[in-house]
Design an enzyme around this catalytic site. Structure first.
Site, PDB file in Angstrom:
ATOM      1  CE  LYS A 117      -3.820  -2.211   2.286  1.00 36.95           C
ATOM      2  NZ  LYS A 117      -5.259  -2.110   2.162  1.00 36.95           N
ATOM      3  CD  GLU A 201      -4.408   5.814   4.256  1.00 38.54           C
ATOM      4  OE1 GLU A 201      -5.572   5.507   4.580  1.00 38.54           O
ATOM      5  OE2 GLU A 201      -3.871   5.415   3.208  1.00 38.54           O
ATOM      6  CG  HIS A 236     -12.144  -1.467   8.452  1.00 36.25           C
ATOM      7  ND1 HIS A 236     -12.505  -0.138   8.364  1.00 36.25           N
ATOM      8  CD2 HIS A 236     -11.592  -1.625   9.673  1.00 36.25           C
ATOM      9  CE1 HIS A 236     -12.167   0.471   9.481  1.00 36.25           C
ATOM     10  NE2 HIS A 236     -11.624  -0.400  10.303  1.00 36.25           N
ATOM     11  NE  ARG A 296      -8.151  -9.092  -4.282  1.00 37.34           N
ATOM     12  CZ  ARG A 296      -9.261  -8.556  -3.812  1.00 37.34           C
ATOM     13  NH1 ARG A 296     -10.398  -8.734  -4.459  1.00 37.34           N
ATOM     14  NH2 ARG A 296      -9.258  -7.815  -2.728  1.00 37.34           N
TER      15      ARG A 296
HETATM   16  P1  ADP Z   1      -8.201  -3.485   2.704  1.00 37.09           P
HETATM   17  O1  ADP Z   1      -6.922  -3.827   2.021  1.00 37.09           O
HETATM   18  O2  ADP Z   1      -8.375  -4.220   3.956  1.00 37.09           O
HETATM   19  O3  ADP Z   1      -9.345  -3.549   1.757  1.00 37.09           O
HETATM   20  P2  ADP Z   1      -8.384  -0.578   2.483  1.00 37.09           P
HETATM   21  O4  ADP Z   1      -7.230   0.341   2.594  1.00 37.09           O
HETATM   22  O5  ADP Z   1      -8.932  -0.790   1.137  1.00 37.09           O
HETATM   23  O6  ADP Z   1      -8.001  -1.951   3.165  1.00 37.09           O
HETATM   24  O7  ADP Z   1      -9.543  -0.035   3.449  1.00 37.09           O
HETATM   25  C1  ADP Z   1     -10.681  -0.786   3.725  1.00 37.09           C
HETATM   26  C2  ADP Z   1     -11.751   0.105   4.335  1.00 37.09           C
HETATM   27  O8  ADP Z   1     -11.284   0.714   5.539  1.00 37.09           O
HETATM   28  C3  ADP Z   1     -12.171   1.259   3.475  1.00 37.09           C
HETATM   29  O9  ADP Z   1     -13.159   0.914   2.534  1.00 37.09           O
HETATM   30  C4  ADP Z   1     -12.696   2.236   4.512  1.00 37.09           C
HETATM   31  O10 ADP Z   1     -13.983   1.893   4.941  1.00 37.09           O
HETATM   32  C5  ADP Z   1     -11.740   2.041   5.661  1.00 37.09           C
HETATM   33  N1  ADP Z   1     -10.599   2.988   5.560  1.00 37.09           N
HETATM   34  C6  ADP Z   1      -9.390   2.731   5.047  1.00 37.09           C
HETATM   35  N2  ADP Z   1      -8.584   3.829   5.133  1.00 37.09           N
HETATM   36  C7  ADP Z   1      -9.320   4.793   5.706  1.00 37.09           C
HETATM   37  C8  ADP Z   1      -9.071   6.152   6.075  1.00 37.09           C
HETATM   38  N3  ADP Z   1      -7.891   6.725   5.893  1.00 37.09           N
HETATM   39  N4  ADP Z   1     -10.071   6.847   6.664  1.00 37.09           N
HETATM   40  C9  ADP Z   1     -11.273   6.277   6.879  1.00 37.09           C
HETATM   41  N5  ADP Z   1     -11.569   5.015   6.569  1.00 37.09           N
HETATM   42  C10 ADP Z   1     -10.602   4.269   5.982  1.00 37.09           C
HETATM   43  P1  ADP Z   2     -12.890  -7.070  -2.150  1.00 39.06           P
HETATM   44  O1  ADP Z   2     -12.249  -5.717  -2.118  1.00 39.06           O
HETATM   45  O2  ADP Z   2     -12.841  -7.788  -3.450  1.00 39.06           O
HETATM   46  O3  ADP Z   2     -14.220  -7.072  -1.537  1.00 39.06           O
HETATM   47  P2  ADP Z   2     -11.854  -8.197   0.238  1.00 39.06           P
HETATM   48  O4  ADP Z   2     -10.726  -7.409   0.776  1.00 39.06           O
HETATM   49  O5  ADP Z   2     -13.174  -8.140   0.882  1.00 39.06           O
HETATM   50  O6  ADP Z   2     -11.931  -7.908  -1.299  1.00 39.06           O
HETATM   51  O7  ADP Z   2     -11.388  -9.708   0.144  1.00 39.06           O
HETATM   52  C1  ADP Z   2     -11.837 -10.542  -0.896  1.00 39.06           C
HETATM   53  C2  ADP Z   2     -12.003 -11.941  -0.418  1.00 39.06           C
HETATM   54  O8  ADP Z   2     -10.773 -12.521  -0.130  1.00 39.06           O
HETATM   55  C3  ADP Z   2     -12.826 -12.048   0.829  1.00 39.06           C
HETATM   56  O9  ADP Z   2     -13.636 -13.205   0.726  1.00 39.06           O
HETATM   57  C4  ADP Z   2     -11.795 -12.179   1.920  1.00 39.06           C
HETATM   58  O10 ADP Z   2     -12.268 -12.896   3.020  1.00 39.06           O
HETATM   59  C5  ADP Z   2     -10.736 -12.947   1.190  1.00 39.06           C
HETATM   60  N1  ADP Z   2      -9.409 -12.615   1.671  1.00 39.06           N
HETATM   61  C6  ADP Z   2      -8.894 -11.401   1.897  1.00 39.06           C
HETATM   62  N2  ADP Z   2      -7.623 -11.494   2.288  1.00 39.06           N
HETATM   63  C7  ADP Z   2      -7.315 -12.807   2.299  1.00 39.06           C
HETATM   64  C8  ADP Z   2      -6.141 -13.572   2.593  1.00 39.06           C
HETATM   65  N3  ADP Z   2      -5.021 -13.006   2.978  1.00 39.06           N
HETATM   66  N4  ADP Z   2      -6.199 -14.913   2.476  1.00 39.06           N
HETATM   67  C9  ADP Z   2      -7.331 -15.525   2.088  1.00 39.06           C
HETATM   68  N5  ADP Z   2      -8.462 -14.864   1.800  1.00 39.06           N
HETATM   69  C10 ADP Z   2      -8.462 -13.534   1.897  1.00 39.06           C
HETATM   70 MG    MG Z   3      -9.600  -2.408   0.036  1.00 38.49          MG
END
Ligand code: ADP
Ligand code: ADP
Ligand code: MG
Length: 660
Positions: A117, A201, A236, A296
């Site tokens: 990230k 962040e 989240h 992906r």
């Molecule tokens: P992940 O890899 O787990 O999907 P993300 O960075 O995409 O992590 O963040 C997942 C969710 O967490 C976002 O959709 C949002 O709801 C919350 N989030 C992430 N970063 C922030 C932020 N800086 N401020 C507020 N909410 C955040």
């Molecule tokens: P999206 O942004 O596509 O909604 P998510 O962050 O919710 O993606 O994750 C997509 C799917 O992959 C979910 O079903 C989640 O539980 C699974 N997942 C996320 N991270 C991992 C991981 N490290 N290993 C296995 N499954 C994962």
């Molecule tokens: Mg995300």
């Protein structure tokens, strides 16, 4: 060039969806399965299937060595990783490439770049895409991080560089909680991703999550397929997703999509990807900030498919095969509105659950799509993500899509496992959802995370549960024979709900219906149709219908879109007063499962011969012939679930042989 054989390195609904895409294109699909998935739906559907190890994901679906062995052995020309598991592993993508097979996804270098990230945010800045203010954390110790947090200004978010699925993330409101949050995030990230690096962040308060689907080929073409909004989240993790976002006007949409395309080009990206943004409500309109890029196919890709009319998996396969994208940006014209909800097997507190899926009846109708990973009768293992299926609806505009979602969710029937259906229904039914007033705090703001106060079970639900249990079809002999119920004498059924036990006395009414007494009121219930879970009946002359799922220890009744769970307590919920042996045959004294059938229709049996074994309340109960005779009727086969009071075997005395 197109592929002849593709290996799908995944399971559940996404594996099923990918196998179907392959079939449409005339490509042979190869499934892999763990010991827990030996009879899983994706394995059943694939053209070929290979075992890859024990249940734990680390020994099967994440086992690179084993997967590569299968790729080589089966001769697949390409590997599609789906989402989750190894889909974002550049190392796996490289290993696949080394076998000579094609990775259906981005080049590993692009995966390395956007998978971290912090590096992805640097890339975004180079591509002139706004990012959330923060600190990249590189090499900083705890006191340095604390200084930076103070500079950014609380509340802040501690995030894992390698994060995903909402893990390794901690919101901190005040300096006092900071040190503990950093340690917690590091621990979680280390355990989940083997990488404890974290960054900071600014916490954007109550933002929307808006993301852009991109698609790039090997010939320099990059297009976006519009945006999705995925603001409704729990911990989240997305729960509801839709396209388009109700929050964007045409100008903002244009800007955010152009930013996603710029970033995609800068990353040297190919294939399908998603660029995620947060949308902040500002004084002078909304601001967007880059969050991360997912290299992906995304869980929520179907909403994009339904508004664009494109099949993203077909596009992925074409691009992976080296073909130029068959569409240009000007061909992409999203229409209408689509909404997806994720159905999870989980209890009311949100804990994943597993077990036998006794009934599974996704809703049907125009504009309704179901991407499922299971069918009725399947076992849901606890070893993996608990998502059972996705329901996706589409309609010409958003209000119509919301109405379609509401009625589809009201029709959804699942029995045997607890699910988040009631949460999904509460979200869809909420006025703020219809308004499109959705932010990442939606569930908290509207107190939807808490299970609602239970409404007492209406008498009709109890009566229909009893009627369904007593009128279940005889599964073996004739599939079209859905009646009549086989209650002899009278029976008493007990259901437990909300800590209370309710009793129903059942008797056969003179005209063939059921006389059911509950709380001193006797109702005449006639079952007009009781084939599948749908039961149509009249109660004292008034027509009513419901879906009733008779599970192992409980009965689920879906009435007017509301689900009621009735526990069937032991001792037996049915006490047939005519249980045991009657003139007509052998009757089950309680609900159970036919464990063994030792005779066939038409067999001549001797007195005392073992005919059938019923398993009820974890005990086997033998049924022996009370007299010699011929087996006249054998309504239930092995494995059939039977209600209490059902005739299991009927014997006819053979005609006298007469003296010779
Ligand atoms: P992940 O890899 O787990 O999907 P993300 O960075 O995409 O992590 O963040 C997942 C969710 O967490 C976002 O959709 C949002 O709801 C919350 N989030 C992430 N970063 C922030 C932020 N800086 N401020 C507020 N909410 C955040
Ligand atoms: P999206 O942004 O596509 O909604 P998510 O962050 O919710 O993606 O994750 C997509 C799917 O992959 C979910 O079903 C989640 O539980 C699974 N997942 C996320 N991270 C991992 C991981 N490290 N290993 C296995 N499954 C994962
Ligand atoms: Mg995300």
């Amino acid at each position: 060039m197109t592929f002849r054989k593709v290996l799908i390195a995944n399971r559940g609904e996404i594996a099923v969806r990918l196998i179907r895409a392959c079939r449409e294109l005339g490509i042979r699909s190869v499934a892999v399965f763990s010991e827990a998935d030996a009879n899983a739906m994706h394995r059943r559907l694939a053209d070929e299937a290979y075992p890859i190890g024990p249940a734990p994901a680390s020994e099967s679906y994440l086992n690179v060595e084993r997967l590569i062995e299968v790729v080589k052995k089966c001769g697949a020309e390409a590997v599609h990783p789906g989402y989750g598991f190894l889909s974002e592993s550049a190392a796996f993508a490289r290993a696949v490439g080394e076998t000579g097979a094609v990775w259906v996804g981005p080049p590993p270098e692009a995966m390395d770049l956007v998978g971290d990230k912090v590096r992805a945010k640097e890339l975004a800045r180079r591509a002139d895409v706004p990012t959330v203010p923060g600190f990249d954390g590189e090499g900083a110790d705890e006191s340095r991080l604390a200084e930076e947090a103070a500079r950014i200004g609380y509340p802040v978010l501690v995030k894992a560089n390698a994060g995903g699925g909402g893990r390794g993330m901690r919101a901190v409101a005040r300096p006092e909680g900071f040190a503990e949050a950093v340690r917690g995030a590091k621990r979680e990230a280390e355990a989940a991703f083997g990488d404890g690096a974290v960054f900071l962040e600014k916490l954007i308060e109550d933002p929307r999550h808006v993301e852009v689907q991109v698609m790039a080929d090997a010939h320099g073409n990059v297009v976006h397929l519009g945006e999705r909004e995925c603001s409704i989240q729990r911990r989240h993790q997305k729960v509801v997703e839709e396209a388009p976002s109700p929050a964007l006007d045409p100008q903002l949409r244009e800007e955010i999509c152009a930013a996603a395309v710029r970033l995609t080009r800068h990353a040297g990206y190919r294939n399908a990807g998603t660029v995620e943004f947060l949308l902040e409500k500002g004084e002078a309109g909304a601001n967007f900030f880059f969050l991360e890029m997912n290299a992906r196919l995304q869980v929520e890709h179907p909403v994009t498919e339904l508004v664009t009319g494109l099949d993203l998996v077909h596009l992925q396969l074409a691009v992976a095969a080296g073909e130029p994208l068959p569409i240009r940006q000007s061909d992409v014209a999203p229409r209408g509105s689509a909404i997806e909800v994720r159905l999870y097997a989980e209890d009311e507190s949100g804990l994943p659950s597993g077990g036998a899926l006794l009934a599974f009846a996704p809703p049907e109708g125009p504009g309704v799509r179901n991407d499922v990973g299971f069918e009725a009768g399947d076992t849901v293992p606890l070893d993996y993500d608990a998502m059972l299926a996705k329901l996706i609806v589409a309609a010409p505009d958003r209000p119509a899509a919301v109405r379609r979602l509401r009625s589809s969710l009201a029709d959804y029937g699942v029995a045997g496992l607890p699910t988040n259906l009631s949460l999904l229904r509460r979200i869809a039914d909420h006025p703020a959802f219809l308004e499109g007033d959705t932010t990442t705090g939606f569930l908290k703001t509207h107190a939807l995370s808490e299970p609602p106060a239970r409404r007492p079970v209406p008498p009709d639900a109890l009566l229909l549960a009893a009627a369904a249990e007593l009128s279940r079809p005889r599964p073996t002999t004739d599939p079209f024979d859905t009646g009549p119920w086989r209650l002899l004498g009278s029976a008493r059924l007990r259901y437990k709900t909300g800590g209370e036990t309710r009793e129903i006395e059942a008797e056969r009414a003179r005209d063939g219906g059921l006389a059911l007494s509950l709380d001193d009121t006797t109702s005449l219930v006639e079952v007009a149709h009781g084939g599948g879970p749908l039961i149509r009946a009249t109660i004292d002359g008034a027509a009513i219908s419901a879906r009733v799922f008779v599970g192992r220890g409980s009965t689920d009744v879906l009435l007017d879109g509301e689900a009621f769970r009735l526990e069937r307590p032991s001792p037996p919920s049915v006490e047939g007063t005519a249980s045991g042996t009657s003139a007509a045959g052998l009757i089950s004294p309680m609900p159970g499962t036919v464990a063994r059938v030792l005779v066939s229709l038409g067999d001549e049996v001797e007195e005392g011969q073992l005919l059938l074994v019923l398993e009820a309340m974890k005990m086997e109960q033998p049924f022996t012939a009370p007299h010699a005779g011929r087996v006249e009727s054998l309504p239930f086969g092995e494995g059939a679930m039977v209600p209490g009071g059902a005739v299991l075997v009927e014997l006819e005395e053979p005609p006298g042989e007469g003296p010779r």
